[in-house]
Design a protein around this motif. Structure first.
Motif, PDB file in Angstrom:
ATOM      1  N   GLU A 144       0.848  -1.188   0.000  1.00 42.49           N
ATOM      2  CA  GLU A 144       0.000   0.000   0.000  1.00 42.49           C
ATOM      3  C   GLU A 144       0.880   1.232   0.000  1.00 42.49           C
ATOM      4  OE1 GLU A 144      -1.639   0.757   4.257  1.00 42.49           O
ATOM      5  OE2 GLU A 144      -1.373  -1.403   4.050  1.00 42.49           O
ATOM      6  N   THR A 145       0.241   2.392  -0.158  1.00 42.88           N
ATOM      7  CA  THR A 145       0.950   3.670  -0.128  1.00 42.88           C
ATOM      8  C   THR A 145       0.210   4.623   0.798  1.00 42.88           C
ATOM      9  OG1 THR A 145       1.777   3.390  -2.373  1.00 42.88           O
ATOM     10  CG2 THR A 145       1.754   5.623  -1.520  1.00 42.88           C
ATOM     11  N   TRP A 146       0.949   5.340   1.626  1.00 43.62           N
ATOM     12  CA  TRP A 146       0.379   6.366   2.498  1.00 43.62           C
ATOM     13  C   TRP A 146       0.882   7.720   2.044  1.00 43.62           C
ATOM     14  CZ3 TRP A 146       3.463   4.305   7.228  1.00 43.62           C
ATOM     15  CH2 TRP A 146       3.111   2.990   7.509  1.00 43.62           C
ATOM     16  N   GLN A 147       0.015   8.690   2.048  1.00 45.25           N
ATOM     17  CA  GLN A 147       0.375  10.088   1.807  1.00 45.25           C
ATOM     18  C   GLN A 147       0.208  10.823   3.130  1.00 45.25           C
ATOM     19  OE1 GLN A 147       1.429  11.271  -1.170  1.00 45.25           O
ATOM     20  NE2 GLN A 147       1.107   9.322  -2.191  1.00 45.25           N
ATOM     21  N   LEU A 148       1.286  11.396   3.639  1.00 42.47           N
ATOM     22  CA  LEU A 148       1.236  12.108   4.912  1.00 42.47           C
ATOM     23  C   LEU A 148       1.460  13.598   4.667  1.00 42.47           C
ATOM     24  CD1 LEU A 148       3.463   9.626   6.918  1.00 42.47           C
ATOM     25  CD2 LEU A 148       0.983   9.763   6.952  1.00 42.47           C
ATOM     26  N   ASP A 149       0.464  14.381   5.001  1.00 43.98           N
ATOM     27  CA  ASP A 149       0.559  15.829   4.866  1.00 43.98           C
ATOM     28  C   ASP A 149       1.308  16.382   6.080  1.00 43.98           C
ATOM     29  OD1 ASP A 149      -0.664  18.637   5.534  1.00 43.98           O
ATOM     30  OD2 ASP A 149      -0.996  18.288   3.388  1.00 43.98           O
ATOM     31  N   GLU A 150       2.177  17.321   5.867  1.00 41.49           N
ATOM     32  CA  GLU A 150       2.979  17.855   6.968  1.00 41.49           C
ATOM     33  C   GLU A 150       2.112  18.457   8.070  1.00 41.49           C
ATOM     34  OE1 GLU A 150       5.014  21.678   5.388  1.00 41.49           O
ATOM     35  OE2 GLU A 150       4.402  20.460   3.678  1.00 41.49           O
ATOM     36  N   ALA A 151       1.027  19.114   7.723  1.00 43.57           N
ATOM     37  CA  ALA A 151       0.168  19.744   8.729  1.00 43.57           C
ATOM     38  C   ALA A 151      -0.548  18.709   9.592  1.00 43.57           C
ATOM     39  CB  ALA A 151      -0.848  20.653   8.054  1.00 43.57           C
ATOM     40  N   ASP A 152      -0.970  17.617   8.984  1.00 45.19           N
ATOM     41  CA  ASP A 152      -1.723  16.600   9.711  1.00 45.19           C
ATOM     42  C   ASP A 152      -0.838  15.642  10.493  1.00 45.19           C
ATOM     43  OD1 ASP A 152      -4.075  17.638   8.715  1.00 45.19           O
ATOM     44  OD2 ASP A 152      -4.082  16.302   6.986  1.00 45.19           O
ATOM     45  N   SER A 153       0.391  15.439  10.040  1.00 41.54           N
ATOM     46  CA  SER A 153       1.241  14.420  10.647  1.00 41.54           C
ATOM     47  C   SER A 153       2.254  14.965  11.645  1.00 41.54           C
ATOM     48  CB  SER A 153       2.007  13.681   9.544  1.00 41.54           C
ATOM     49  OG  SER A 153       2.909  14.576   8.924  1.00 41.54           O
ATOM     50  N   GLY A 154       2.465  16.277  11.645  1.00 41.81           N
ATOM     51  CA  GLY A 154       3.475  16.845  12.527  1.00 41.81           C
ATOM     52  C   GLY A 154       4.879  16.790  11.941  1.00 41.81           C
ATOM     53  N   LEU A 155       4.998  16.333  10.697  1.00 40.72           N
ATOM     54  CA  LEU A 155       6.298  16.295  10.036  1.00 40.72           C
ATOM     55  C   LEU A 155       6.666  17.692   9.547  1.00 40.72           C
ATOM     56  CD1 LEU A 155       5.743  13.102   7.864  1.00 40.72           C
ATOM     57  CD2 LEU A 155       7.159  13.262   9.909  1.00 40.72           C
ATOM     58  N   ARG A 156       7.927  17.905   9.292  1.00 42.07           N
ATOM     59  CA  ARG A 156       8.378  19.201   8.755  1.00 42.07           C
ATOM     60  C   ARG A 156       8.061  19.343   7.276  1.00 42.07           C
ATOM     61  NH1 ARG A 156      14.251  19.378  11.555  1.00 42.07           N
ATOM     62  NH2 ARG A 156      13.471  19.229  13.671  1.00 42.07           N
ATOM     63  N   GLN A 157       7.824  18.206   6.627  1.00 43.25           N
ATOM     64  CA  GLN A 157       7.468  18.227   5.206  1.00 43.25           C
ATOM     65  C   GLN A 157       6.590  17.018   4.897  1.00 43.25           C
ATOM     66  OE1 GLN A 157      11.061  17.905   2.857  1.00 43.25           O
ATOM     67  NE2 GLN A 157      12.166  17.169   4.632  1.00 43.25           N
ATOM     68  N   ALA A 158       5.923  17.077   3.781  1.00 42.56           N
ATOM     69  CA  ALA A 158       5.050  15.971   3.384  1.00 42.56           C
ATOM     70  C   ALA A 158       5.878  14.711   3.165  1.00 42.56           C
ATOM     71  CB  ALA A 158       4.309  16.338   2.106  1.00 42.56           C
ATOM     72  N   ALA A 159       5.233  13.557   3.289  1.00 40.50           N
ATOM     73  CA  ALA A 159       5.931  12.282   3.099  1.00 40.50           C
ATOM     74  C   ALA A 159       5.026  11.303   2.363  1.00 40.50           C
ATOM     75  CB  ALA A 159       6.347  11.689   4.440  1.00 40.50           C
ATOM     76  N   THR A 160       5.653  10.431   1.602  1.00 37.37           N
ATOM     77  CA  THR A 160       4.972   9.311   0.967  1.00 37.37           C
ATOM     78  C   THR A 160       5.686   8.045   1.406  1.00 37.37           C
ATOM     79  OG1 THR A 160       4.424  10.653  -0.957  1.00 37.37           O
ATOM     80  CG2 THR A 160       4.283   8.264  -1.228  1.00 37.37           C
ATOM     81  N   VAL A 161       4.916   7.076   1.895  1.00 39.68           N
ATOM     82  CA  VAL A 161       5.466   5.790   2.329  1.00 39.68           C
ATOM     83  C   VAL A 161       4.834   4.715   1.457  1.00 39.68           C
ATOM     84  CG1 VAL A 161       5.728   4.171   4.246  1.00 39.68           C
ATOM     85  CG2 VAL A 161       5.684   6.647   4.698  1.00 39.68           C
ATOM     86  N   THR A 162       5.671   3.918   0.806  1.00 37.87           N
ATOM     87  CA  THR A 162       5.178   2.850  -0.064  1.00 37.87           C
ATOM     88  C   THR A 162       5.693   1.514   0.444  1.00 37.87           C
ATOM     89  OG1 THR A 162       5.204   4.360  -1.953  1.00 37.87           O
ATOM     90  CG2 THR A 162       5.117   1.993  -2.437  1.00 37.87           C
ATOM     91  N   ILE A 163       4.773   0.572   0.570  1.00 38.61           N
ATOM     92  CA  ILE A 163       5.107  -0.810   0.924  1.00 38.61           C
ATOM     93  C   ILE A 163       4.860  -1.648  -0.319  1.00 38.61           C
ATOM     94  CG2 ILE A 163       4.534  -2.802   2.365  1.00 38.61           C
ATOM     95  CD1 ILE A 163       3.345  -0.785   4.404  1.00 38.61           C
TER      96      ILE A 163
END
Length: 87
Positions: free
Chosen positions: A25-44
């Motif tokens: 699967e793939t996750w899209q993490l928005d920086e505002a929602d996740s607390g990250l400094r920038q957006a992230a994409t995680v692919t399994i």
């Protein structure tokens, strides 16, 4: 980045334990929602192995949005299916 890779690996292992046909699967993490400094994409990505008792697991993490440069890390493992799923 390492925490995202670790979380994705743990998820892949637990999904394969109950659903051997799981293919990732793939996750899209928005920086505002996740607390990250920038957006992230995680692919399994899950692929079969020459040994039917094993699966190849690849985790790819990309940090950065469309307007910024991206940082990418990739890890791969070969893991065993649970004994109950092995024939």
């Amino acid at each position: 980045m390492d925490l995202l890779i670790e979380a994705a690996y743990d998820l892949a292992k637990s999904r394969l334990a109950v659903q051997p046909e799981y293919d990732g699967e793939t996750w899209q993490l928005d920086e505002a929602d996740s607390g990250l400094r920038q957006a992230a994409t995680v692919t399994i990505e899950i692929e079969s192995n020459a040994d039917p008792k094993l699966r190849n697991v690849e985790i790819i993490v990309e940090l950065g949005g469309e307007s910024t440069s991206k940082i990418r890390d990739r890890k791969t493992w070969t893991i065993s299916l649970p004994l109950s799923e092995q024939s």
